[in-house]
Enzyme design. Structure first.
Site, PDB file in Angstrom:
ATOM      1  NE  ARG A  15      -1.165   2.558   2.838  1.00 19.96           N
ATOM      2  CZ  ARG A  15      -0.628   3.684   3.289  1.00 19.96           C
ATOM      3  NH1 ARG A  15      -0.530   4.743   2.508  1.00 19.96           N
ATOM      4  NH2 ARG A  15      -0.140   3.752   4.531  1.00 19.96           N
ATOM      5  CG  ASP A  16       3.248   4.325   3.013  1.00 20.19           C
ATOM      6  OD1 ASP A  16       2.973   5.236   2.222  1.00 20.19           O
ATOM      7  OD2 ASP A  16       3.757   4.530   4.128  1.00 20.19           O
ATOM      8  CG  HIS A 207       4.420   4.492   9.056  1.00 22.63           C
ATOM      9  ND1 HIS A 207       3.753   3.492   8.375  1.00 22.63           N
ATOM     10  CD2 HIS A 207       4.710   5.438   8.132  1.00 22.63           C
ATOM     11  CE1 HIS A 207       3.655   3.834   7.097  1.00 22.63           C
ATOM     12  NE2 HIS A 207       4.231   5.012   6.915  1.00 22.63           N
ATOM     13  CB  CYS A 240       8.100  11.164  -5.197  1.00 20.03           C
ATOM     14  SG  CYS A 240       7.757  11.758  -6.843  1.00 20.03           S
ATOM     15  CG  ASN A 249       7.093   3.011   4.957  1.00 20.70           C
ATOM     16  OD1 ASN A 249       6.448   3.212   3.932  1.00 20.70           O
ATOM     17  ND2 ASN A 249       6.652   3.297   6.161  1.00 20.70           N
TER      18      ASN A 249
HETATM   19 ZN    ZN Z   1       4.141   6.156   5.135  1.00 21.46          ZN
END
Ligand code: ZN
Length: 320
Positions: A15-16, A207, A240, A249
């Protein structure tokens, strides 16, 4: 040092990480990645995001992804949910957990979701009620908890206020997000002194993004406060791709390597995890920030049964 004996790693790469990829990743490959991650031993994987498909086109197949994963027993598959519409889609797809998100910075929240943080929290009330009534547990993200790209410093009071709001909504866990990698270990330590009395170590996850290379140091600072839940993204996927240095992450395989070498158990098979990182590299077609997929496991050094050529990891020596 008083460190925990074991920790839980939440894999958020599908997801992230993937949400930032400009080219659409085919549904089959997303599913295969998630299945490989479960095979490597993760018990919690954030697999999808039910934001508007126009806002994040990469996540437009979230319902199909969640619906088609071959579920492993004991694994919780979660998804990001921005509003009631997103919750409806998430529940219909069969997720086991939802994640809400609000920024600790007003400007970031406006840029991200177009409303004040108070309005975001107000909107969560109905979502939380419905989710809990359906037996779905809730994680609450505090985005930009350690700094905001627009406002700079974020007052810790903002984080405390959101943590309290999440608690009153019935979240099982609050995740403090260093969204653009602005945290340092001393700051993490000060933040935990304030937040842990409110949540305890069982209700808190951290996180960290590795935008400025401080993520693993921040993890160590949190371990010293006996925090036991950390997020990671396979390969360090995220950030990005058009902005060099805006990384994602902390790479899960680097995190697992560090923890296991310190004697802190993660339940993850590092060899399989490295295979996942290499598979992810193949998906996005470029190298990723994680170190282990290139450097290999420490255990491989001097192991005669190892099939990897150790010389490929020695500077100045070329692989055969
Ligand atoms: Zn994040």
């Amino acid at each position: 040092m008083n460190l925990p004996g074991s920790v839980t790693i939440v894999e958020v790469g599908p997801r992230d990480g993937l949400q930032n990829e400009p080219d659409f990743v085919p549904t089959e490959r997303k599913i295969e990645l998630i299945e490989r991650l479960a095979e490597a031993g993760f018990k919690r994987i954030e697999v999808a995001s039910f934001v508007h498909p126009k806002a994040v086109p990469q996540m437009r197949d979230s319902a199909e992804v969640v619906g088609r994963i071959r579920r492993q027993p004991g694994v919780v598959y979660s998804a990001l949910v921005p509003n009631e519409k997103g919750l409806e889609r998430a529940l219909a797809s069969g997720v086991g957990e939802i994640a809400l998100f609000v920024s600790a910075s007003e400007t970031h929240n406006r840029e991200n979701v177009g409303m004040a943080t108070a309005s975001s929290l107000e909107g969560f009330r109905k979502i939380a009620e419905t989710a809990l009534a359906g037996g779905i547990r809730i994680r609450g993200y505090v985005v930009t908890a350690f700094g905001c790209p627009y406002e700079g410093t974020v007052p810790p009071e903002n984080v405390e206020r959101i943590v309290d709001a999440y608690r009153s909504l019935g979240t099982h866990e609050v995740a403090l997000g260093d969204t653009t990698g602005m945290a340092n270990p001393s700051q993490v330590s000060r933040m935990l002194d304030r937040i842990l009395p409110r949540l305890g170590t069982t209700g808190l996850a951290l996180h960290f993004h590795d935008t400025r290379g401080t993520a693993l140091a921040n993890v160590l600072a949190a371990l010293q406060h006996e925090v036991t839940v950390f997020d990671g993204s396979i390969g360090g996927l995220g950030g990005c791709p058009y902005a060099p240095g805006a990384s994602g992450n902390v790479a899960t395989e680097d995190l697992v390597n560090m923890l296991e070498e310190m004697g802190i158990r993660t339940g993850i098979d590092l060899r399989k995890l490295i295979d996942c990182a290499r598979y992810t590299r193949g998906i996005v077609g470029r190298s990723l920030p994680g170190h282990l997929a290139t450097a290999g496991m420490i255990r491989w050094a001097g192991d005669p049964t190892n099939t990897e050529d150790p010389r490929q990891n020695v500077p100045g020596q070329r692989p055969k």
